[in-house]
Each structure stands twice: as C-alpha cells, then as structure tokens.
Scaffold this active site. Structure first.
Site, PDB file in Angstrom:
ATOM      1  CB  CYS A   1      -0.987  -0.039   1.159  1.00  0.00           C
ATOM      2  SG  CYS A   1      -2.375   1.110   0.960  1.00  0.00           S
TER       3      CYS A   1
ATOM      4  CD  GLU B   1      -0.238  -5.394   6.052  1.00  0.00           C
ATOM      5  OE1 GLU B   1      -0.602  -4.212   6.100  1.00  0.00           O
ATOM      6  OE2 GLU B   1       0.024  -5.988   4.988  1.00  0.00           O
TER       7      GLU B   1
ATOM      8  CG  HIS C   1      -3.104  -3.258   3.862  1.00  0.00           C
ATOM      9  ND1 HIS C   1      -2.187  -2.526   4.580  1.00  0.00           N
ATOM     10  CD2 HIS C   1      -3.810  -2.362   3.137  1.00  0.00           C
ATOM     11  CE1 HIS C   1      -2.329  -1.247   4.306  1.00  0.00           C
ATOM     12  NE2 HIS C   1      -3.311  -1.120   3.429  1.00  0.00           N
TER      13      HIS C   1
END
Length: 201
Positions: free
Chosen positions: A81, A182, A180
């Site tokens: 991002c 994560e 994202h």
C-alpha cells in the site's frame, strides 16, 4: 534452511502486523528506525500507512540515503500500500514535497480506489504463489497505471469497477502490492518475500 533477517520500517503504519506475519514464516525480524538498524538486515518491508508521513519521517530519521544505497546494491524490499507508493518512480496525486525511493519503474496513483469508506476486499491471484488467489484487503489503496519493461506484473483485480487494475508487481528484488496481506492471516506473500530475501543472501 537459514532464517533471513528482515527489517520492518517502523516509522508509521502496519508495523506490528508485518512483524507477526514475517515471524510466522520463520524470518528473524527487526524494527528499523535508524541507519544502524538497517545495516543489520538482509531485506526490508515498507508497511502500509500514510505515504506522506512515511516520506517525511524517512528524512527526519536520516534513512533516505541509506535505504537508497541498499536498494541500489540489491537489497530485497517489499512495499504494501503506502510502501508501494514509496517504491514508485512516478506518483500521481501525491503531495508536491512527497519523495519515494524510485525503486520500481512504475507510475502509481495514490488513493486510486477511493477514500476509507471505499475500502474493499477481493481475491487476487499472484504469479508465483500457489494454492489459489490471495484474499486481498484494499484500504485507501493505490493502483499501478503504467510499468516499465523491467517490471513483472504479478497480480490484477479481476472483478468490479477496478477490474484489470495492476495491484502487485516485482522488479528484480523489489516487490510491491496495493493491498495488505499482513491483515488477513494468509502468510503466503510474506513467505514469497522471505524466499526472495533468502535467495539474495
């Protein structure tokens, strides 16, 4: 198999989430806030967050020149991002004083998918990652409008108003995604990057 030492640029953004994901794939993880801490890692993650803030803090913490030099020397870097924005050679809709690392030959449009309320999730298949598409989370995300000849497009959005937009790329040891990974618990992209770091060292 040797565990790669991977740093997470710990100035702003999803630092803890990346640390947890990298630890989950067996990497040794270090927070990077100072040039000396950068010297101790084999690869670096630039997390999602606010790209203008990260750009300013990179200068305040005197990390711009050291990171530029490590990228030029071949250190693997993954940007998610805002990290994608920081790795781009050209940025659209950014602030005039915003500077990145000019690592990947691509033109990125900041906040291309809209505001926070326009955040969405979608499956994205990634070249080189098996077992089906990743569940991608897009939050005020950029997209890639153009890439240079040396850039490999790894993934695009397949459905909806953003269909066919480029959201994952690689150039040599540099990797970037609009989304994202994560935040999802799917560690495959972090494992892919850890393998990239291991191969480079």
């Amino acid at each position: 198999m040797t565990a790669p030492v991977i740093g997470v640029l710990a100035l702003q953004g999803d630092v803890r989430e990346h640390v947890a994901a990298l630890s989950g794939v067996g990497a040794q993880v270090r927070a990077v806030r100072r040039p000396g801490e950068l010297d101790a890692v084999d690869g670096l993650v630039i997390p999602g967050g606010e790209s203008t803030t990260i750009s300013k803090l990179v200068d305040i913490f005197e990390l711009r020149e050291p990171i530029d030099k490590r990228i030029a020397a071949g250190m693997p870097v993954y940007g998610s991002c805002a990290g994608m924005i920081m790795l781009a050679t050209e940025l659209l809709d950014g602030r005039p004083d915003q500077r990145g690392f000019d690592g990947i030959a691509m033109t990125v449009r900041r906040n291309a998918f809209g505001r926070q309320v326009d955040s969405f999730e979608a499956p994205v298949g990634i070249t080189g990652i098996e077992d089906g598409p990743l569940h991608a989370v897009f939050i005020r995300a950029p997209w890639v409008e153009r890439v240079g000849d040396a850039v490999e497009v790894l993934g695009t959005v397949t459905d909806g108003p953003a269909a066919n937009r480029i959201v994952a790329v690689r150039q040599g040891n540099l990797l970037a995604t609009s989304f994202h990974p994560e935040l999802t618990g799917d560690l495959r992209l972090h494992a892919y990057f850890a393998d990239l770091v291991r191969a480079a060292t």
